[in-house]
Scaffold this active site. Structure first.
Site, PDB file in Angstrom:
ATOM      1  N   SER A 143       0.844  -1.198   0.000  1.00 57.16           N
ATOM      2  CA  SER A 143       0.000   0.000   0.000  1.00 57.16           C
ATOM      3  C   SER A 143       0.876   1.243   0.000  1.00 57.16           C
ATOM      4  O   SER A 143       1.983   1.236   0.553  1.00 57.16           O
ATOM      5  CB  SER A 143      -0.896   0.019   1.246  1.00 57.16           C
ATOM      6  OG  SER A 143      -1.576   1.250   1.363  1.00 57.16           O
ATOM      7  N   TYR A 157      -2.139  -0.158  10.148  1.00 55.97           N
ATOM      8  CA  TYR A 157      -2.177  -0.752   8.811  1.00 55.97           C
ATOM      9  C   TYR A 157      -0.933  -0.360   8.019  1.00 55.97           C
ATOM     10  O   TYR A 157      -0.296  -1.205   7.372  1.00 55.97           O
ATOM     11  CB  TYR A 157      -3.445  -0.287   8.103  1.00 55.97           C
ATOM     12  CG  TYR A 157      -3.516  -0.598   6.629  1.00 55.97           C
ATOM     13  CD1 TYR A 157      -3.754  -1.894   6.180  1.00 55.97           C
ATOM     14  CD2 TYR A 157      -3.372   0.411   5.670  1.00 55.97           C
ATOM     15  CE1 TYR A 157      -3.848  -2.177   4.829  1.00 55.97           C
ATOM     16  CE2 TYR A 157      -3.461   0.133   4.322  1.00 55.97           C
ATOM     17  CZ  TYR A 157      -3.695  -1.159   3.898  1.00 55.97           C
ATOM     18  OH  TYR A 157      -3.786  -1.435   2.556  1.00 55.97           O
TER      19      TYR A 157
END
Length: 248
Positions: A143, A157
């Protein structure tokens, strides 16, 4: 040689887009899912209807025995694995860092980091040329949060995806002499159900103004980059972290 692809977390979003595109390009596809059986079965049905070969296998990415069973099932049903897309992942709930609980952290790290490691390990055991395999290619879905940090939402995250980036680089160097390429894609703001699951269904609309291209990306756009990295067109690419974020 028959091309056999495992896509973890392949029932929806980027994983489902990868499964469909890979099947259209001739891969036999095994997709794993944790809870979305109906969605996984629908992806398989779409692929089979189009003349492809696919199976869906229930497996919790964070569970070592389940991951081993997933790859054993693929061995039996489709044959030797030649490619892996490590897509299974969760964001956890949006929280400022002081409100992240130990349980949240364990869940996110268990799937995003441990799960990625376990699937890559099982793939490497089958692909490595020094173990009798034919080599292959692996793409980890990371990501842009790994660089941007996810402040005020997803620091936990982002940290998990930072681990995936580091893991990608190390695995690429370790496995290159053994016939396996390992790369990562780092998607940015992508229009999938992941935002609604985190309680922010309007997130793509709210954040598109900070994207230089002025819009969210699609799962299909990410899938095309992943399929390129798996292909022979990327035969000299390993250890790369490819941003797919519209310029952000």
């Amino acid at each position: 040689m028959k091309q056999v692809l495992v896509v973890t977390g392949g029932s929806q979003g980027i994983g489902a887009a990868v499964a469909r595109l890979a099947a259209a390009r001739g891969y036999a596809v095994a997709l794993s899912y944790r809870r979305g059986k109906a969605q996984a079965d629908a992806v398989v049905a779409d692929i089979v209807k189009s003349g492809g070969q696919a199976i869906a296998v229930q497996a919790d990415a964070a569970d070592e025995q389940a991951t081993e069973a997933l790859f054993a099932a693929v061995d039996r049903a489709l044959g030797p694995v030649t490619a892996l897309v490590n897509n299974a992942g969760i964001t956890g709930p949006a929280r400022t860092l002081e409100d992240v609980t130990g349980e949240m952290l364990t869940d996110v790290m268990g799937i995003n980091v441990n799960g990625c490691f376990l699937a890559l390990r099982e793939a490497a055991r089958r692909m490595a040329t020094d173990r009798g395999g034919a080599g292959g290619a692996i793409v980890n879905v990371s990501s842009r949060a790994s660089e941007l940090g996810g402040p005020n939402e997803w620091v936990h995250y982002a940290a998990s995806k930072g681990a995936v980036d580091s893991f990608t680089i190390g695995a690429a160097k370790e496995l290159a002499p053994r016939g396996i390429r390992v790369n990562a894609v780092n998607p940015g703001l992508i229009d999938t159900e992941i935002h609604a699951k985190a309680g922010m269904p309007d997130r793509t609309e709210r954040f598109k103004a900070v994207i230089p291209m002025g819009r969210a990306g699609s799962a299909e756009e990410v899938a095309k980059v992943i399929l390129w990295l798996l292909s022979d067109e990327a035969s000299y690419v390993t250890g790369a972290l490819v941003p797919v974020g519209g310029g952000r």
